[in-house]
Design a protein around this motif. Structure first.
Motif, PDB file in Angstrom:
ATOM      1  N   PRO A  29      29.541  46.619  58.198  1.00  0.00           N
ATOM      2  CA  PRO A  29      30.850  46.159  57.713  1.00  0.00           C
ATOM      3  C   PRO A  29      31.030  44.654  57.907  1.00  0.00           C
ATOM      4  CG  PRO A  29      31.092  48.147  59.050  1.00  0.00           C
ATOM      5  CD  PRO A  29      29.665  47.693  59.210  1.00  0.00           C
ATOM      6  N   ALA A  30      31.834  44.066  57.025  1.00  0.00           N
ATOM      7  CA  ALA A  30      32.132  42.635  57.111  1.00  0.00           C
ATOM      8  C   ALA A  30      33.622  42.439  56.854  1.00  0.00           C
ATOM      9  CB  ALA A  30      31.311  41.845  56.092  1.00  0.00           C
ATOM     10  N   THR A  31      34.263  41.671  57.709  1.00  0.00           N
ATOM     11  CA  THR A  31      35.714  41.501  57.652  1.00  0.00           C
ATOM     12  C   THR A  31      36.188  40.969  56.312  1.00  0.00           C
ATOM     13  OG1 THR A  31      35.780  41.096  60.040  1.00  0.00           O
ATOM     14  CG2 THR A  31      37.683  40.397  58.763  1.00  0.00           C
ATOM     15  N   VAL A  32      35.414  40.077  55.699  1.00  0.00           N
ATOM     16  CA  VAL A  32      35.863  39.469  54.448  1.00  0.00           C
ATOM     17  C   VAL A  32      36.022  40.506  53.347  1.00  0.00           C
ATOM     18  CG1 VAL A  32      33.523  38.880  53.671  1.00  0.00           C
ATOM     19  CG2 VAL A  32      35.490  37.552  52.853  1.00  0.00           C
ATOM     20  N   TYR A  33      35.162  41.517  53.312  1.00  0.00           N
ATOM     21  CA  TYR A  33      35.297  42.573  52.307  1.00  0.00           C
ATOM     22  C   TYR A  33      36.460  43.503  52.652  1.00  0.00           C
ATOM     23  CZ  TYR A  33      30.727  41.009  50.683  1.00  0.00           C
ATOM     24  OH  TYR A  33      29.695  40.248  50.205  1.00  0.00           O
ATOM     25  N   ASP A  34      36.666  43.747  53.951  1.00  0.00           N
ATOM     26  CA  ASP A  34      37.825  44.544  54.364  1.00  0.00           C
ATOM     27  C   ASP A  34      39.113  43.846  53.965  1.00  0.00           C
ATOM     28  OD1 ASP A  34      36.097  46.392  55.506  1.00  0.00           O
ATOM     29  OD2 ASP A  34      36.229  45.504  57.504  1.00  0.00           O
ATOM     30  N   ASP A  35      39.151  42.527  54.128  1.00  0.00           N
ATOM     31  CA  ASP A  35      40.326  41.761  53.707  1.00  0.00           C
ATOM     32  C   ASP A  35      40.532  41.869  52.205  1.00  0.00           C
ATOM     33  OD1 ASP A  35      40.739  40.952  56.318  1.00  0.00           O
ATOM     34  OD2 ASP A  35      39.845  38.967  56.049  1.00  0.00           O
ATOM     35  N   LEU A  36      39.434  41.865  51.477  1.00  0.00           N
ATOM     36  CA  LEU A  36      39.526  41.888  50.022  1.00  0.00           C
ATOM     37  C   LEU A  36      40.169  43.180  49.515  1.00  0.00           C
ATOM     38  CD1 LEU A  36      36.899  40.438  47.684  1.00  0.00           C
ATOM     39  CD2 LEU A  36      37.921  42.635  47.108  1.00  0.00           C
ATOM     40  N   VAL A  37      39.817  44.326  50.094  1.00  0.00           N
ATOM     41  CA  VAL A  37      40.435  45.576  49.622  1.00  0.00           C
ATOM     42  C   VAL A  37      41.895  45.657  50.052  1.00  0.00           C
ATOM     43  CG1 VAL A  37      38.259  46.837  49.426  1.00  0.00           C
ATOM     44  CG2 VAL A  37      39.513  46.912  51.596  1.00  0.00           C
ATOM     45  N   GLN A  38      42.229  45.045  51.192  1.00  0.00           N
ATOM     46  CA  GLN A  38      43.632  44.977  51.579  1.00  0.00           C
ATOM     47  C   GLN A  38      44.435  44.204  50.531  1.00  0.00           C
ATOM     48  OE1 GLN A  38      45.322  46.191  54.222  1.00  0.00           O
ATOM     49  NE2 GLN A  38      43.716  46.863  55.644  1.00  0.00           N
ATOM     50  N   VAL A  39      43.881  43.103  50.059  1.00  0.00           N
ATOM     51  CA  VAL A  39      44.559  42.294  49.045  1.00  0.00           C
ATOM     52  C   VAL A  39      44.661  43.066  47.728  1.00  0.00           C
ATOM     53  CG1 VAL A  39      44.386  40.201  47.641  1.00  0.00           C
ATOM     54  CG2 VAL A  39      43.890  40.100  50.093  1.00  0.00           C
ATOM     55  N   ALA A  40      43.596  43.749  47.337  1.00  0.00           N
ATOM     56  CA  ALA A  40      43.617  44.518  46.088  1.00  0.00           C
ATOM     57  C   ALA A  40      44.708  45.578  46.114  1.00  0.00           C
ATOM     58  CB  ALA A  40      42.250  45.161  45.856  1.00  0.00           C
ATOM     59  N   ALA A  41      44.821  46.309  47.230  1.00  0.00           N
ATOM     60  CA  ALA A  41      45.840  47.354  47.347  1.00  0.00           C
ATOM     61  C   ALA A  41      47.246  46.750  47.312  1.00  0.00           C
ATOM     62  CB  ALA A  41      45.627  48.139  48.634  1.00  0.00           C
ATOM     63  N   ALA A  42      47.421  45.613  47.994  1.00  0.00           N
ATOM     64  CA  ALA A  42      48.741  44.989  48.020  1.00  0.00           C
ATOM     65  C   ALA A  42      49.151  44.478  46.638  1.00  0.00           C
ATOM     66  CB  ALA A  42      48.744  43.839  49.032  1.00  0.00           C
ATOM     67  N   GLN A  59      27.417  56.653  45.236  1.00  0.00           N
ATOM     68  CA  GLN A  59      28.355  55.530  45.235  1.00  0.00           C
ATOM     69  C   GLN A  59      28.605  55.197  46.703  1.00  0.00           C
ATOM     70  OE1 GLN A  59      32.728  54.809  43.340  1.00  0.00           O
ATOM     71  NE2 GLN A  59      32.498  56.714  44.475  1.00  0.00           N
ATOM     72  N   TRP A  60      28.288  53.950  47.087  1.00  0.00           N
ATOM     73  CA  TRP A  60      28.430  53.546  48.488  1.00  0.00           C
ATOM     74  C   TRP A  60      29.511  52.487  48.594  1.00  0.00           C
ATOM     75  CZ3 TRP A  60      27.579  48.954  51.310  1.00  0.00           C
ATOM     76  CH2 TRP A  60      27.565  49.124  52.700  1.00  0.00           C
ATOM     77  N   PHE A  61      30.356  52.620  49.640  1.00  0.00           N
ATOM     78  CA  PHE A  61      31.505  51.733  49.781  1.00  0.00           C
ATOM     79  C   PHE A  61      31.194  50.614  50.769  1.00  0.00           C
ATOM     80  CE2 PHE A  61      33.890  55.933  49.106  1.00  0.00           C
ATOM     81  CZ  PHE A  61      33.799  55.808  47.724  1.00  0.00           C
ATOM     82  N   LYS A  62      31.148  49.388  50.280  1.00  0.00           N
ATOM     83  CA  LYS A  62      30.999  48.232  51.163  1.00  0.00           C
ATOM     84  C   LYS A  62      32.276  48.025  51.982  1.00  0.00           C
ATOM     85  CE  LYS A  62      29.485  44.514  53.085  1.00  0.00           C
ATOM     86  NZ  LYS A  62      28.607  44.646  54.270  1.00  0.00           N
ATOM     87  N   ALA A  63      33.408  48.296  51.375  1.00  0.00           N
ATOM     88  CA  ALA A  63      34.696  48.247  52.075  1.00  0.00           C
ATOM     89  C   ALA A  63      35.613  49.264  51.423  1.00  0.00           C
ATOM     90  CB  ALA A  63      35.299  46.848  52.009  1.00  0.00           C
ATOM     91  N   ARG A  64      36.521  49.825  52.230  1.00  0.00           N
ATOM     92  CA  ARG A  64      37.409  50.842  51.680  1.00  0.00           C
ATOM     93  C   ARG A  64      38.721  50.843  52.469  1.00  0.00           C
ATOM     94  NH1 ARG A  64      34.662  52.938  55.671  1.00  0.00           N
ATOM     95  NH2 ARG A  64      35.319  54.862  56.707  1.00  0.00           N
ATOM     96  N   VAL A 156      35.677  37.108  42.774  1.00  0.00           N
ATOM     97  CA  VAL A 156      35.558  36.641  44.160  1.00  0.00           C
ATOM     98  C   VAL A 156      34.525  37.479  44.912  1.00  0.00           C
ATOM     99  CG1 VAL A 156      36.773  36.454  46.365  1.00  0.00           C
ATOM    100  CG2 VAL A 156      37.895  35.706  44.265  1.00  0.00           C
ATOM    101  N   THR A 157      34.581  38.798  44.734  1.00  0.00           N
ATOM    102  CA  THR A 157      33.621  39.684  45.394  1.00  0.00           C
ATOM    103  C   THR A 157      32.201  39.363  44.969  1.00  0.00           C
ATOM    104  OG1 THR A 157      35.286  41.440  45.461  1.00  0.00           O
ATOM    105  CG2 THR A 157      32.998  42.096  45.813  1.00  0.00           C
TER     106      THR A 157
END
Length: 324
Positions: A29-42, A59-64, A156-157
């Protein structure tokens, strides 16, 4: 052969090779991808958002965000349909009313997903390797600004993935050239021009499969200790040839070897056998890819061909799993 004239199987092989070159599937896991899905949901107002990568049979999830599972089978992934139109955002207002998806587990299971919107992640060569997507449990539509935001987040991703790929290549090539006493390291570099009189050598890549799952099962520290412990085992396989060495690629589940002399093929086979032994002993899978340089072929090109062979080994492993 261009994408427009290639057969479906050839297109998929080309797409999969592109994904493999990023060395991101099964990464930690990498924080930047976790942040990215938070932004997408918001931005889209959904409880679920994912950075999804479409691998051979999954299908593999880099961040979820909002999902428990780390992956799904590819044949039940809405994102697998999204990547078939690389330039278009796929929006499904109600999955339960779409014959393509109404029997997927994400729809019929506990989640009861209804809405989906996904924008493909497209490489510079035009290959769609995954998506940034959002999911809701209620039927709905995105407005124009939300669609534009999802497209922007996909770009961005992709930029993050491109940077990861470039960094990995730099680190791998640096590891190959770390022994300056080696005649091959002294004679070749990633930027050298071809020289028909240059040395002939082999690049071998040893890669641990399922790194993220192994970290969840063993713990990060235990896995790192295991990776460090394997290095001498692999190095011992190539010591017979003067100047040969095996190096760990920085912060990666990958080792890389520069081989020369008359025992190159024997060394590669020894590495394959050692990878099989340590994998069976420690409950992990390791694969080996290799490529031998033509006279004067530059190191970067040989490394890329070794990556292609590693992809082939992954194909073989996936076919074996499917046949089991």
């Amino acid at each position: 052969m261009t994408a427009s004239t290639a057969s479906p199987s050839a297109q998929e092989q080309q797409r999969q090779r592109a994904l493999d070159r990023y060395h991101v599937v099964d990464s930690l896991p990498a924080t930047v991808y976790d942040d990215l899905v938070q932004v997408a949901a918001a931005l889209c107002g959904t409880p679920i958002a994912v950075v999804s990568l479409i691998d051979r049979d999954r299908q593999w999830f880099k961040a979820r965000l909002g999902l428990e599972d780390h992956e799904t089978t590819r044949d039940t992934a809405v994102c697998d349909h999204a990547i078939r139109q690389p330039d278009e955002l796929l929006e499904v207002q109600d999955l339960s009313e779409d014959a393509r998806f109404n029997d997927f587990p994400i729809v019929t299971g506990d989640l009861k997903a209804r809405f989906y919107a996904g924008m493909p992640l497209v490489t510079g060569e035009g290959e769609a390797i995954g998506t940034v997507c959002v999911v809701d449990t209620q039927p709905r539509r995105l407005n124009g600004q939300q669609k534009a935001s999802l497209r922007s987040l996909a770009r961005v991703t992709m930029a993050l993935l491109d940077a990861h790929r470039a960094q990995h290549e730099v680190q791998a090539l640096a590891a190959l050239q770390s022994d300056t006493s080696s005649p091959v390291s002294a004679a070749v570099s990633a930027t050298d021009k071809p020289d028909a009189t240059g040395p002939v050598y082999t690049v071998a890549i040893i890669e641990v499969q399922g790194m993220a799952e192994a970290a969840r099962r063993l713990g990060d520290r235990a896995l790192e200790r295991q990776l460090q412990a394997w290095a001498p085992d692999f190095d011992a396989c190539v010591k017979a040839a003067q100047g040969d060495h095996v190096s760990r690629v920085t912060d990666s589940p990958e080792y890389i070897a520069l081989l020369h002399g008359d025992s190159r093929e024997d060394c590669v086979e020894a590495l394959r056998q050692q990878a099989k032994r340590v994998g069976q002993r420690d409950g992990l899978s390791l694969l080996v890819g290799a490529a031998t340089a033509s006279p004067g072929e530059v190191l970067h090109r040989v490394y890329l061909r070794a990556e292609e062979d590693l992809s082939l080994q992954k194909d073989i492993a996936a076919n074996a799993r499917a046949a089991a």
